[in-house]
Design a protein around this motif. Structure first.
Motif, short mmCIF file in Angstrom:
data_model
loop_
_atom_site.label_atom_id
_atom_site.label_comp_id
_atom_site.label_asym_id
_atom_site.label_seq_id
_atom_site.Cartn_x
_atom_site.Cartn_y
_atom_site.Cartn_z
N LEU A 1 26.66 42.94 48.86
CA LEU A 1 25.98 43.04 47.59
C LEU A 1 24.53 43.37 47.76
N HIS A 2 24.16 44.31 46.81
CA HIS A 2 22.81 44.88 46.88
C HIS A 2 22.41 45.18 45.41
N ARG A 3 21.08 45.30 45.21
CA ARG A 3 20.56 45.75 43.94
C ARG A 3 19.18 46.25 44.07
N GLU B 1 23.60 44.64 40.92
CA GLU B 1 24.18 44.17 42.09
C GLU B 1 25.63 44.79 41.98
N HIS B 2 25.80 45.65 43.39
CA HIS B 2 27.16 45.94 43.57
C HIS B 2 27.42 46.25 44.98
N THR B 3 28.52 46.61 45.45
CA THR B 3 28.83 47.03 46.63
C THR B 3 29.03 48.51 46.72
N ASP B 4 28.85 49.31 48.02
CA ASP B 4 29.30 50.65 47.84
C ASP B 4 30.89 50.69 48.06
N TYR B 5 31.21 51.98 47.88
CA TYR B 5 32.68 52.17 47.51
C TYR B 5 33.49 52.50 48.90
FE LIG Z 1 24.58 50.85 46.76
#
Ligand SMILES: [Fe+2]
Ligand SMILES: N=C(N)NCCCC[C@H](N)C(=O)O
Ligand SMILES: O=C(O)CCC(=O)C(=O)O
Length: 332
Positions: free
Chosen positions: A266-268, A208-212
């Motif tokens: 957040l997505h994964r 899981e992360h957010t884009d930058y």
């Molecule tokens: Fe992403």
């Protein structure tokens, strides 16, 4: 996993097609579209985009070429290893990419906007000064992807003008931050997670992360139940493919500009199916040296300033170095 919730679908053709109507009608159509984008950015940060004017054919071709590349012998793929360049541009083996200190179960080819000799990055002698590495097999890979990049830069600009309108700003408001837009493109291959059994069992395909940056345009194959998005309520929902659309999500720079009126989501990816999945996210970003800070318009909505200014490129470089920081660092 609730499947009743889905992401909104937004038709952007008011911004992408040449004007058929008189100015007044066109303006109204744009404002309607921008309002939908505003709600989607505020409420979920993710939506499906149709009416984007990127030919279906090139979207499919890109996925097909990606699939062909990942099915080559390892030795062939390793010729393009990120080790040849700046540890960012090129091919990463399965498990080489890391999200929040955990290995991801995907392989990828990463591309960044090329840097010319007197470019800001080259001048400062910073990382990312390597060359993009293009496969010669499949033969047409470079040509098709370069064409695709141009389509995506164009689309990024259009969606950012819709975002400006949606925030109650002039359509061209972001232009000064986007007149030399940076971009990143990942070409990703996901084997089923089962294939990591016996090595170091890996539990997620992409953590899981957010884009930058500003906007991500995701072109994914028809694999279902792989990409998951977290709602504001904390539930994970699937972002299954809808043919002919891109999935669009907002990146961290929009948090700063809007002072959290919009939040990158957040997505994964958890790909448990038994197909080999490919996806191509394209990241449309601000100028590398753009100074991003909360906008006056957004401080009227959220009056307490939550961010100092951020230089986009500095944010990106921090993130990119974190992509290869391995698990033991945290354990030790
Ligand atoms: Fe992403
Ligand atoms: N350029 C972008 N947004 N890349 C997103 C990559 C997400 C996974 C990466 N390992 C991470 O930790 O972010
Ligand atoms: O493969 C996907 O569906 C998403 C990949 C992703 O989120 C990323 O690379 O930032």
């Amino acid at each position: 996993m609730p499947s009743s919730l889905t992401l909104p679908i937004i038709d952007i053709s008011a911004f992408t097609t040449s004007p058929k109507n008189n100015d007044k009608i066109r303006r109204e159509l744009k404002i309607k579209t921008a309002q939908k984008i505003h709600e989607a950015c505020r409420d979920v940060g993710f939506f499906y985009l149709t009416g984007h004017n990127v030919p279906q054919e090139i979207c499919e071709q890109v996925l097909k070429l990606a699939n062909e590349f990942f099915h080559l012998e390892d030795a062939e793929k390793m010729k393009l290893s990120i080790l040849n360049e700046d540890m960012a541009r090129g091919y990463q083996r399965l498990g080489e990419n890391v999200t929040k200190y955990q290995k991801d179960w995907h392989e990828a080819l990463d591309y960044y906007k090329p840097i010319t000799r007197d470019h800001y990055l080259a001048k400062n002698n910073l990382p990312l000064r390597g060359k993009n590495q293009w496969p010669t097999n499949p033969l047409e890979f470079k040509e098709v992807f370069e064409k695709y990049v141009n389509y995506m830069i164009n689309l990024g600009e259009k969606v950012m003008s819709a975002i400006a309108l949606g925030l109650g700003l002039e359509e061209n408001f972001f232009e000064k931050f986007l007149d030399d837009p940076f971009w990143v493109m990942r070409v990703i291959g996901y084997p089923p997670l089962d294939s990591s059994e016996g090595t170091d069992r890996v539990g997620v395909s992409c953590g899981e992360h957010t884009d930058y940056g500003c906007l991500t345009f995701l072109n994914q194959d028809n694999t279902r139940e792989a990409l998951q998005v977290q709602t504001k309520e904390g539930e994970w929902i699937y972002a299954n493919p809808i043919p002919g659309s891109f999935i669009v999500n907002i990146g961290d720079m929009l948090n700063v500009w809007t002072n959290d009126v919009y939040r990158s989501t957040l997505h994964r990816v958890i790909h448990k199916g038994n197909s080999y999945r490919v996806s191509v996210p394209f990241f449309y970003e601000p100028n590398f040296d753009a100074k991003i800070e909360p906008l006056k318009r957004c401080l009227e909505i959220n009056p307490v300033k939550r961010y100092d200014s951020v230089i986009y490129g500095e944010h990106l470089l921090k993130k990119v170095s974190g992509n290869f920081e391995i698990v033991d660092k945290q354990a030790s």
